[in-house]
Write an enzyme that holds these catalytic residues in place. Sequence first.
Site: not given
Length: 259
Positions: A30, A42, A157
Amino acid sequence: MGVLSNKIDRDQLKPGDHIYTWRNAYLYTHHGIYVGEGKVIHFTRAAGREIGTGTVLDRFIFSSSPSHSAENPCTSCDDPSGRDGGVMSSCLDCFLSGGDLYRFEYGVNPAFFLAKARGGTCTLASSDPSEDVLHRAFYLLKKKNGFGSYSLFKNNCEDFAIYCKTGLLVNSSTSLGRSGQASSGFSFAGVASGIGVAAGSSARYLPIMGFGAFSGLGAAFGVGIYSFQRLACDIGFRSDVSKVPVEELWDYMYKNKKK
Protein backbone atom coordinates in the site's frame (compact mmCIF):
# COMPACT_ATOMS: atom_id res chain seq x y z
CA MET A 1 18.81 1.60 0.33
CA GLY A 2 19.80 -1.00 -2.19
CA VAL A 3 18.73 -3.92 -4.32
CA LEU A 4 17.64 -6.08 -1.40
CA SER A 5 15.42 -3.65 0.53
CA ASN A 6 14.02 -0.11 0.52
CA LYS A 7 13.28 -0.27 4.25
CA ILE A 8 13.93 2.95 6.21
CA ASP A 9 13.54 4.25 9.75
CA ARG A 10 10.99 6.91 10.61
CA ASP A 11 13.67 9.49 11.36
CA GLN A 12 14.75 9.24 7.69
CA LEU A 13 11.38 10.42 6.41
CA LYS A 14 11.07 13.74 4.60
CA PRO A 15 7.88 15.52 3.44
CA GLY A 16 7.19 14.55 -0.15
CA ASP A 17 8.55 11.01 0.20
CA HIS A 18 6.66 8.23 -1.59
CA ILE A 19 6.35 5.51 1.02
CA TYR A 20 4.82 2.05 1.10
CA THR A 21 4.29 -0.93 3.37
CA TRP A 22 3.68 -4.61 2.69
CA ARG A 23 0.30 -6.17 3.46
CA ASN A 24 -1.02 -9.72 3.92
CA ALA A 25 2.26 -11.63 4.17
CA TYR A 26 3.91 -9.64 1.34
CA LEU A 27 1.00 -10.21 -1.03
CA TYR A 28 0.80 -6.54 -2.04
CA THR A 29 1.96 -3.07 -0.99
CA HIS A 30 0.00 0.00 0.00
CA HIS A 31 1.43 3.36 -1.13
CA GLY A 32 1.11 6.98 -0.09
CA ILE A 33 2.84 10.36 0.16
CA TYR A 34 4.33 11.38 3.49
CA VAL A 35 3.42 15.04 4.05
CA GLY A 36 5.10 15.67 7.41
CA GLU A 37 3.92 15.85 11.03
CA GLY A 38 3.25 12.11 11.04
CA LYS A 39 0.63 12.26 8.25
CA VAL A 40 0.26 10.32 4.99
CA ILE A 41 -2.03 11.13 2.05
CA HIS A 42 -3.09 8.03 0.12
CA PHE A 43 -5.72 6.64 -2.26
CA THR A 44 -8.15 3.83 -1.37
CA ARG A 45 -10.85 1.85 -3.14
CA ALA A 46 -13.51 2.13 -0.44
CA ALA A 47 -13.99 2.59 3.28
CA GLY A 48 -11.75 0.13 5.09
CA ARG A 49 -10.38 -1.36 1.87
CA GLU A 50 -7.02 -0.38 0.43
CA ILE A 51 -7.11 -2.70 -2.55
CA GLY A 52 -9.70 -4.61 -4.55
CA THR A 53 -11.33 -5.22 -7.88
CA GLY A 54 -14.96 -4.79 -6.93
CA THR A 55 -15.55 -8.37 -8.08
CA VAL A 56 -15.59 -11.87 -6.64
CA LEU A 57 -11.76 -11.74 -6.70
CA ASP A 58 -11.95 -9.65 -3.54
CA ARG A 59 -12.62 -12.86 -1.63
CA PHE A 60 -9.02 -13.75 -2.38
CA ILE A 61 -7.47 -10.26 -2.47
CA PHE A 62 -8.31 -8.39 0.69
CA SER A 63 -6.83 -5.56 2.72
CA SER A 64 -5.46 -5.50 6.21
CA SER A 65 -7.65 -4.29 9.02
CA PRO A 66 -7.09 -0.72 10.18
CA SER A 67 -5.05 -0.12 13.33
CA HIS A 68 -8.12 1.10 15.20
CA SER A 69 -11.56 -0.46 15.47
CA ALA A 70 -14.74 1.28 14.40
CA GLU A 71 -15.64 1.66 18.07
CA ASN A 72 -12.29 3.32 18.81
CA PRO A 73 -11.37 5.36 15.70
CA CYS A 74 -8.10 7.23 15.39
CA THR A 75 -8.63 10.92 16.06
CA SER A 76 -5.73 11.87 13.75
CA CYS A 77 -7.12 10.25 10.59
CA ASP A 78 -9.93 10.99 8.18
CA ASP A 79 -13.06 9.04 9.08
CA PRO A 80 -13.59 6.54 6.22
CA SER A 81 -17.01 5.36 7.41
CA GLY A 82 -19.70 5.69 4.78
CA ARG A 83 -17.23 6.81 2.13
CA ASP A 84 -16.86 5.27 -1.31
CA GLY A 85 -13.11 5.65 -1.22
CA GLY A 86 -10.83 8.27 -2.70
CA VAL A 87 -7.91 10.36 -1.45
CA MET A 88 -7.64 10.52 2.31
CA SER A 89 -5.25 11.49 5.12
CA SER A 90 -4.08 9.06 7.81
CA CYS A 91 -1.52 9.08 10.57
CA LEU A 92 1.63 7.12 9.84
CA ASP A 93 0.76 4.42 12.39
CA CYS A 94 -2.62 3.72 10.79
CA PHE A 95 -1.11 3.80 7.30
CA LEU A 96 1.52 1.23 8.27
CA SER A 97 -1.01 -0.84 10.24
CA GLY A 98 1.78 -2.69 12.02
CA GLY A 99 3.92 -3.14 8.91
CA ASP A 100 7.43 -1.89 8.17
CA LEU A 101 8.19 1.39 6.44
CA TYR A 102 9.72 1.49 2.94
CA ARG A 103 10.60 4.36 0.60
CA PHE A 104 9.96 4.12 -3.15
CA GLU A 105 13.02 5.01 -5.25
CA TYR A 106 13.06 7.39 -8.23
CA GLY A 107 15.57 7.97 -11.00
CA VAL A 108 17.11 4.49 -10.86
CA ASN A 109 19.00 3.11 -13.87
CA PRO A 110 17.61 0.19 -15.95
CA ALA A 111 20.05 -2.34 -14.48
CA PHE A 112 19.01 -1.47 -10.92
CA PHE A 113 15.33 -1.52 -11.94
CA LEU A 114 15.62 -5.04 -13.37
CA ALA A 115 17.60 -6.22 -10.35
CA LYS A 116 14.53 -5.37 -8.23
CA ALA A 117 12.72 -8.44 -9.46
CA ARG A 118 9.38 -7.48 -7.87
CA GLY A 119 7.62 -4.33 -9.07
CA GLY A 120 6.23 -1.51 -6.96
CA THR A 121 9.53 -0.47 -5.37
CA CYS A 122 11.27 1.87 -7.84
CA THR A 123 11.06 3.61 -11.23
CA LEU A 124 13.30 5.10 -13.90
CA ALA A 125 11.29 8.32 -13.71
CA SER A 126 12.69 11.28 -11.79
CA SER A 127 10.82 12.87 -8.91
CA ASP A 128 9.75 16.50 -9.01
CA PRO A 129 10.75 18.86 -6.17
CA SER A 130 9.02 18.13 -2.86
CA GLU A 131 6.98 21.34 -3.00
CA ASP A 132 5.37 20.17 -6.26
CA VAL A 133 4.74 16.71 -4.81
CA LEU A 134 3.05 18.14 -1.71
CA HIS A 135 0.98 20.57 -3.78
CA ARG A 136 -0.46 17.71 -5.85
CA ALA A 137 -1.14 15.54 -2.79
CA PHE A 138 -2.92 18.28 -0.81
CA TYR A 139 -4.86 19.46 -3.87
CA LEU A 140 -6.19 15.94 -4.51
CA LEU A 141 -6.96 15.48 -0.81
CA LYS A 142 -9.10 18.61 -0.91
CA LYS A 143 -10.89 17.36 -4.03
CA LYS A 144 -11.53 13.93 -2.41
CA ASN A 145 -12.49 12.18 -5.66
CA GLY A 146 -10.19 14.26 -7.87
CA PHE A 147 -8.07 11.22 -8.71
CA GLY A 148 -11.03 9.37 -10.18
CA SER A 149 -12.32 5.89 -9.48
CA TYR A 150 -10.10 3.19 -8.03
CA SER A 151 -8.95 0.50 -10.45
CA LEU A 152 -6.60 -2.29 -9.41
CA PHE A 153 -4.78 -2.33 -12.75
CA LYS A 154 -5.17 1.24 -14.04
CA ASN A 155 -5.63 3.64 -11.13
CA ASN A 156 -4.53 2.39 -7.71
CA CYS A 157 -2.67 3.71 -4.65
CA GLU A 158 0.73 3.32 -6.31
CA ASP A 159 -0.51 5.18 -9.39
CA PHE A 160 -1.65 8.00 -7.12
CA ALA A 161 1.72 8.28 -5.36
CA ILE A 162 3.65 8.13 -8.65
CA TYR A 163 1.47 10.89 -10.11
CA CYS A 164 2.07 13.08 -7.05
CA LYS A 165 5.82 12.54 -7.42
CA THR A 166 6.09 13.01 -11.20
CA GLY A 167 2.92 14.59 -12.58
CA LEU A 168 2.94 11.92 -15.29
CA LEU A 169 -0.16 10.16 -16.63
CA VAL A 170 -0.56 7.42 -19.21
CA ASN A 171 -2.31 8.72 -22.34
CA SER A 172 -4.17 5.56 -23.32
CA SER A 173 -7.25 4.49 -21.38
CA THR A 174 -6.77 0.88 -22.51
CA SER A 175 -3.25 0.31 -21.16
CA LEU A 176 -1.96 -0.39 -17.68
CA GLY A 177 -1.46 2.52 -15.34
CA ARG A 178 1.79 3.54 -13.71
CA SER A 179 1.74 0.85 -11.02
CA GLY A 180 4.78 -1.41 -10.86
CA GLN A 181 2.76 -4.00 -8.95
CA ALA A 182 0.18 -4.23 -11.72
CA SER A 183 2.80 -4.42 -14.46
CA SER A 184 4.61 -7.18 -12.56
CA GLY A 185 1.42 -9.22 -12.42
CA PHE A 186 0.85 -8.62 -16.11
CA SER A 187 4.45 -9.54 -16.90
CA PHE A 188 4.27 -12.69 -14.81
CA ALA A 189 1.63 -13.96 -17.21
CA GLY A 190 4.23 -13.45 -19.91
CA VAL A 191 6.62 -15.72 -18.05
CA ALA A 192 4.18 -18.61 -18.24
CA SER A 193 3.47 -18.03 -21.91
CA GLY A 194 7.17 -17.55 -22.63
CA ILE A 195 8.08 -20.85 -21.04
CA GLY A 196 5.34 -22.51 -23.06
CA VAL A 197 6.62 -21.01 -26.31
CA ALA A 198 10.18 -22.03 -25.56
CA ALA A 199 9.04 -25.51 -24.61
CA GLY A 200 7.10 -25.92 -27.82
CA SER A 201 9.87 -24.63 -30.08
CA SER A 202 12.60 -26.72 -28.48
CA ALA A 203 10.73 -29.94 -27.74
CA ARG A 204 12.22 -31.65 -30.76
CA TYR A 205 15.68 -31.13 -29.29
CA LEU A 206 14.82 -32.77 -25.96
CA PRO A 207 16.56 -36.12 -26.72
CA ILE A 208 19.77 -34.24 -27.61
CA MET A 209 19.72 -31.48 -24.99
CA GLY A 210 18.48 -33.45 -22.02
CA PHE A 211 15.64 -32.39 -19.72
CA GLY A 212 17.77 -30.01 -17.60
CA ALA A 213 18.86 -27.89 -20.56
CA PHE A 214 15.37 -28.05 -22.02
CA SER A 215 13.66 -26.74 -18.87
CA GLY A 216 16.43 -24.17 -18.35
CA LEU A 217 15.86 -22.74 -21.81
CA GLY A 218 12.15 -22.30 -21.17
CA ALA A 219 12.77 -20.65 -17.80
CA ALA A 220 15.37 -18.25 -19.22
CA PHE A 221 13.05 -17.29 -22.06
CA GLY A 222 10.19 -16.66 -19.65
CA VAL A 223 12.31 -14.55 -17.29
CA GLY A 224 13.49 -12.51 -20.27
CA ILE A 225 9.88 -11.73 -21.22
CA TYR A 226 9.07 -10.83 -17.60
CA SER A 227 12.01 -8.41 -17.36
CA PHE A 228 11.32 -6.76 -20.73
CA GLN A 229 7.61 -6.29 -20.06
CA ARG A 230 8.24 -4.82 -16.60
CA LEU A 231 10.68 -2.30 -18.08
CA ALA A 232 8.37 -1.46 -21.00
CA CYS A 233 5.52 -0.66 -18.57
CA ASP A 234 7.59 1.59 -16.31
CA ILE A 235 6.45 5.22 -16.25
CA GLY A 236 10.04 6.39 -16.77
CA PHE A 237 10.58 4.20 -19.85
CA ARG A 238 7.32 4.28 -21.79
CA SER A 239 6.54 7.03 -24.31
CA ASP A 240 2.73 7.17 -23.98
CA VAL A 241 2.79 9.57 -21.03
CA SER A 242 2.07 13.26 -20.51
CA LYS A 243 2.86 15.78 -17.79
CA VAL A 244 -0.50 16.96 -16.49
CA PRO A 245 -0.95 19.84 -14.00
CA VAL A 246 -3.01 18.71 -11.01
CA GLU A 247 -5.51 21.51 -11.63
CA GLU A 248 -6.25 19.96 -15.05
CA LEU A 249 -6.16 16.34 -13.89
CA TRP A 250 -9.90 15.70 -13.65
CA ASP A 251 -10.63 17.02 -17.15
CA TYR A 252 -7.71 15.05 -18.57
CA MET A 253 -8.79 11.80 -16.95
CA TYR A 254 -12.41 12.29 -18.02
CA LYS A 255 -11.45 12.94 -21.64
CA ASN A 256 -9.07 9.98 -21.64
CA LYS A 257 -11.79 7.71 -20.24
CA LYS A 258 -14.08 8.56 -23.19
CA LYS A 259 -11.51 7.45 -25.79
